[in-house]
Scaffold this motif. Structure first.
Motif, mmCIF file in Angstrom:
data_model
loop_
_atom_site.group_PDB
_atom_site.id
_atom_site.type_symbol
_atom_site.label_atom_id
_atom_site.label_comp_id
_atom_site.label_asym_id
_atom_site.label_seq_id
_atom_site.Cartn_x
_atom_site.Cartn_y
_atom_site.Cartn_z
ATOM 1 N N GLU A 190 0.831 -1.209 0.000
ATOM 2 C CA GLU A 190 0.000 0.000 0.000
ATOM 3 C C GLU A 190 0.866 1.261 0.000
ATOM 4 O O GLU A 190 0.574 2.252 0.657
ATOM 5 C CB GLU A 190 -0.995 -0.007 1.175
ATOM 6 N N LEU A 210 -12.727 -7.464 1.529
ATOM 7 C CA LEU A 210 -11.966 -6.951 0.388
ATOM 8 C C LEU A 210 -12.090 -5.433 0.327
ATOM 9 O O LEU A 210 -12.884 -4.886 -0.447
ATOM 10 C CB LEU A 210 -12.491 -7.568 -0.915
ATOM 11 N N TRP A 223 -10.267 -3.437 -1.070
ATOM 12 C CA TRP A 223 -9.894 -2.967 -2.409
ATOM 13 C C TRP A 223 -11.017 -3.217 -3.420
ATOM 14 O O TRP A 223 -10.875 -2.888 -4.586
ATOM 15 C CB TRP A 223 -8.616 -3.664 -2.861
ATOM 16 N N ASP A 263 -9.762 -12.999 -4.576
ATOM 17 C CA ASP A 263 -9.131 -11.710 -4.866
ATOM 18 C C ASP A 263 -8.314 -11.253 -3.656
ATOM 19 O O ASP A 263 -8.841 -11.046 -2.575
ATOM 20 C CB ASP A 263 -10.235 -10.697 -5.192
ATOM 21 N N GLY A 298 -6.206 -8.534 -4.122
ATOM 22 C CA GLY A 298 -5.900 -7.130 -4.352
ATOM 23 C C GLY A 298 -4.676 -6.843 -5.181
ATOM 24 O O GLY A 298 -4.083 -5.767 -5.060
ATOM 25 N N GLN A 315 -2.410 -5.519 -8.109
ATOM 26 C CA GLN A 315 -2.596 -4.308 -8.907
ATOM 27 C C GLN A 315 -2.603 -4.581 -10.406
ATOM 28 O O GLN A 315 -2.986 -3.720 -11.197
ATOM 29 C CB GLN A 315 -1.490 -3.306 -8.581
ATOM 30 N N TYR A 345 -4.498 1.763 -7.391
ATOM 31 C CA TYR A 345 -5.867 1.251 -7.496
ATOM 32 C C TYR A 345 -6.716 1.687 -6.319
ATOM 33 O O TYR A 345 -7.934 1.735 -6.403
ATOM 34 C CB TYR A 345 -5.818 -0.281 -7.569
ATOM 35 N N ASN A 346 -6.066 2.024 -5.199
ATOM 36 C CA ASN A 346 -6.778 2.335 -3.956
ATOM 37 C C ASN A 346 -6.293 3.650 -3.378
ATOM 38 O O ASN A 346 -5.213 4.136 -3.724
ATOM 39 C CB ASN A 346 -6.536 1.227 -2.922
#
Length: 810
Positions: A136, A248, A250, A274, A276, A278, A361-362
């Motif tokens: 992250e 999840l 994400w 999933d 997470g 990328q 993505y997050n």
């Protein structure tokens, strides 16, 4: 629970009679596995080994760069006490080489000192060197100056030059600390979530990274890669590791999650859902193709979940704990947590978090990385720790026996994650011994209660029926029960209690079990192995009878009984209720390992017994076996009369309190609707300019409260309602928080607070129409028509510490 005899019985059957698979050696090309004193770390097709014996360790992630270096030793001592064997950590490249060729291995970036501290605390180390780690962090930890120049995560020649230099620096930091040199580093993880198959990518890139690591001198017994999300890697060169998360964050849904796959046993594939990643790969990946060559190893079974902007789940302790019987019962032979210990991004790194604004993505908080982990961002113990520790202790004691056991699916297998009716269980067995794993818990979804259940387990030479009478199993229940377990000179046919640990005492061997809530405890001994069973004290309640030639003892939770074996040895069996087992630690003190029961966090540090209690100035301590010498302590204590077999102490600590002043500085302005976008095409964090519309408060904390005299720590506990909260010391952002309904805890020793500067708290409003997921228990939106930004309370909470030492004259 007594049931009428005429009620129907549901027999749950599993055939575990065919022989366990013979492990194959030399299926993987690993590194130097022998230490200077001849100890070995090995791997075969089924499990890890330590000194040639099967080994099923627990591994937990702690990012040294996210924890102040002054607290490493303390954190590692607590991790050791939690029953963890291996500490894993990412080496986050952006922190160490912020500018080309200028490396920083100082202070909280001192990898060498961190690994030395692991060794000091008797912990192995697994170093996850990337170079792309995710974590992250912006660009997965690859420095921006690299991303700006070259195609990353590939065999691009210039990129590999930079990686080679980085790996050489890591190797210099770890010189003398690898296993082959007598150090604690037993493994290297390469890359993370790697599923790229374009030009200069694919399995060959992982092979290149392994070659570069070995050429740099990073020669270790184990090399791993993550195996989920269609990962690719070179066969035989690395072992894939797996994971799973209870929710999840994400994801993109604003609704409660459907039932998670982590609560269902895996009988066909090791790859979870999933996790997470990328990047994406439409091909199946390499993990399942090597399942017969590599053991089922875990590295990222969620110890919690991160709070991301668009999804903010709140986990209950059982949401994490129920994953253990499922994953162990699915064949996992290394249980690795991500995260075990939370933290914060380094001070001053205000653009280093993963964010949609930088192509991620997050959206993550700028600073906070609590993760709802067993140990939070400040190192405080979260309630889930008490659920997990007994299972860690079980693996430390009996993991070597479990490691050799194969997985056997029941006759009737659940149809999938959303099948809440079919019972979920498995058996891991090896010959006529094994363990029964059962799970009736699914996060946020109610499993059907099981009425009138008995299990029929067909082993190599016989079938074991358990319990003696049918039982009812409520929704939310999970357990691990032994079959054919040796207890000293006795052997259990089965027990309906979970084994926790074994102690050697002056009076013989003691075994500790955990009762399963709502189910009568039974210890069924094989015929002839036990000649007498008796309660150890007047408080212990125990009944015995013979069922089909088998002696069955039924103690009530909290009871202790002694079994005399046919060889005239005696064993002591302690059965604790779940509320007591969650208070249990097993720690060395006064010459031997002892059971310690307390509501405080307990750990051993340099021969001393350390107890920490947050907000409570007095607490009890129960010890077994009783201490041989009268202890001394930093605070007053009273030894109470022994109850049962436990020696009891009551500890008193002078209460410390400070008032915190909260003054509103400005009201929030109306904020615009939350935008959607980014790679996920979902809600994105408000722009930096939006935070000028946040409400603000000045927080006045007495200077002496910041130094926390006589305390191990103290916390500012902030309760608020809004969207995003930030805490500033002067102009410096010291912590931030995406609202999820949980109190926001800031340890005054975990952040840098300038006593000469005001603390300012800002809260960006939460709009009633915000397209984010919040747990319904903590969602304020149903009670507002427009927006909300309110502080509900700020308090100063002390963390008291008491240290017991062995009396010098003892």
């Amino acid at each position: 629970m007594n049931r009428p005899r005429d009620m129907p019985t549901k027999t749950l059957t599993v055939d575990a009679s065919h022989p366990a698979t013979t492990p194959r050696a030399d299926t993987l090309r690993m590194g130097a596995n022998t230490s200077p004193d001849g100890r070995t770390i090995g791997i075969n097709s089924r499990y890890l080994t330590r000194d040639g014996e099967p080994w099923l360790p627990v591994m937990g992630e702690l990012h040294y760069a996210r924890v102040p270096e002054a607290q490493w030793d303390d954190a590692l001592a607590k991790i050791k006490a939690a029953g963890v064997d291996i500490v894993s950590s990412y080496v986050i490249w952006r922190y160490h080489e912020p500018r080309p060729g200028q490396f920083d291995w100082n202070a909280r970036f001192d990898l060498r000192r961190f690994v030395e501290n692991c060794a000091k605390r008797g912990l192995y180390a697994f170093v996850r060197i990337g170079p792309w780690v995710h974590a992250e962090v912006r660009y997965g930890g690859i420095p921006a100056w690299v991303v700006d120049q070259v195609p990353t995560r590939s065999d691009d020649p210039l990129y590999l030059q930079y990686v080679q230099r980085f790996f050489a620096e890591i190797a210099a930091q770890l010189k003398g600390l690898l296993w082959k040199d007598g150090g604690p580093v037993i493994g290297i993880q390469l890359e993370n979530e790697y599923n790229l198959t374009g030009p200069q990518q694919g399995p060959a890139h992982i092979a290149t990274l392994k070659r570069l690591a070995r050429e740099a001198g990073l020669d270790t017994p184990l090399y791993t890669v993550t195996g989920w999300d269609n990962a690719v890697f070179p066969r035989r060169e690395v072992a894939p590791v797996f994971g799973g998360y209870a929710d999840l964050p994400w994801g993109t849904s604003t609704a409660m999650s459907t039932p998670s796959e982590v609560y269902g046993f895996r009988f066909t594939s090791r790859v979870g859902g999933d996790l997470g990643a990328q990047t994406h790969n439409s091909e199946p990946g390499d993990a399942d193709a090597v399942a017969d060559e590599t053991p089922f190893l875990g590295a990222e079974f969620g110890g919690g979940v991160p709070t991301m902007y668009r999804r903010r789940p709140v986990l209950d302790p059982d949401d994490i704990a129920a994953m253990l019987p499922v994953q162990l019962g699915s064949g996992v032979n290394l249980y690795g947590y991500y995260m075990l210990h939370g933290g914060r991004n380094p001070p001053g790194d205000v653009d280093g978090q993963e964010s949609t604004a930088s192509g991620g993505y997050n959206d993550l908080p700028i600073v906070n990385y609590d993760f709802q982990a067993p140990f939070g961002a400040n190192g405080e113990a979260h309630p889930v720790l008490g659920k997990l520790r007994p299972l860690h202790l079980f693996l430390q004691q009996w993991g070597s026996e479990l490691a050799t056991c194969d997985v056997y699916a029941p006759e009737l297998v659940s149809r999938g994650a959303d099948d809440l009716e079919t019972p979920r269980f498995s058996v891991r067995a090896d010959g006529d011994r094994g363990f029964l794993f059962f799970n009736n818990h699914v996060r946020q979804h109610r499993m059907s209660a099981r009425q009138g259940v008995q299990f029929a387990v067909k082993l190599a030479t016989r079938t074991v029926m358990l319990p003696a009478e049918p039982i009812d199993i409520t929704s939310g229940t999970w357990f691990v029960w032994p079959i054919g377990l040796a207890l000293g000179g006795a052997r259990l046919r089965y027990a309906t209690a979970q084994p926790v640990t074994r102690l050697s005492t002056p009076d013989g061997e003691t075994y500790v079990f955990s009762a399963t809530d709502g189910i009568t405890v039974e210890f069924a001994f094989e015929p002839g192995c036990v000649t007498r069973i008796a309660a150890a004290d007047s408080r212990s309640l125990l009944t015995t009878d013979e069922v089909n030639g088998v002696l069955v003892a039924r103690p009530t939770p909290g009871s202790v009984f002694i079994a005399t074996c046919s060889d005239d040895t005696r064993i002591t069996i302690i059965t604790l209720a779940s509320e007591d087992i969650e208070r249990l630690s097993v720690l060395p003190f006064d010459g031997q390992r002892r059971l310690v029961l307390t509501d405080a966090l307990a750990f051993e540090r340099d021969g001393e017994l350390v107890l920490r209690s947050t907000g409570v100035a007095s607490f009890d301590l129960d010890v077994y076996p009783p201490l041989q010498h009268a202890p001394i302590a930093t605070h007053a204590f009273v030894e109470a009369p022994i109850e049962g077999v436990f020696q009891r102490f009551a500890v008193s600590v002078p209460r410390v309190a400070f008032d915190v002043g909260v003054t509103r500085l400005r009201f929030a302005q109306r904020v615009p609707s939350i935008a959607s976008g980014g790679a996920a095409r979902a809600a994105v964090e408000p722009t930096p300019e939006s935070f000028g519309k946040a409400a603000a408060w000045r927080i006045d904390v007495p200077e002496e409260a910041l130094s926390a005299p006589g305390l191990s720590n103290a916390y500012l506990s902030i309760r608020y309602s809004g969207d995003v909260a930030r805490l500033f010391s002067g102009a410096d952002l010291i912590d931030d928080h995406f609202y999820n309904g949980l109190p926001w805890q800031i340890g005054v020793r975990n952040v840098t607070i300038d006593p000469q500067q005001s603390l300012m708290l800002t809260v960006l409003p939460m709009r009633a129409d915000a397209p984010v997921y919040l747990d319904a228990r903590h969602d304020p939106r149903s009670a507002i028509s427009d927006q909300v930004a309110e502080v509900l309370g700020v308090s100063w909470v002390p963390e008291y510490e008491v240290v017991f030492s062995r009396h010098v004259g003892g």
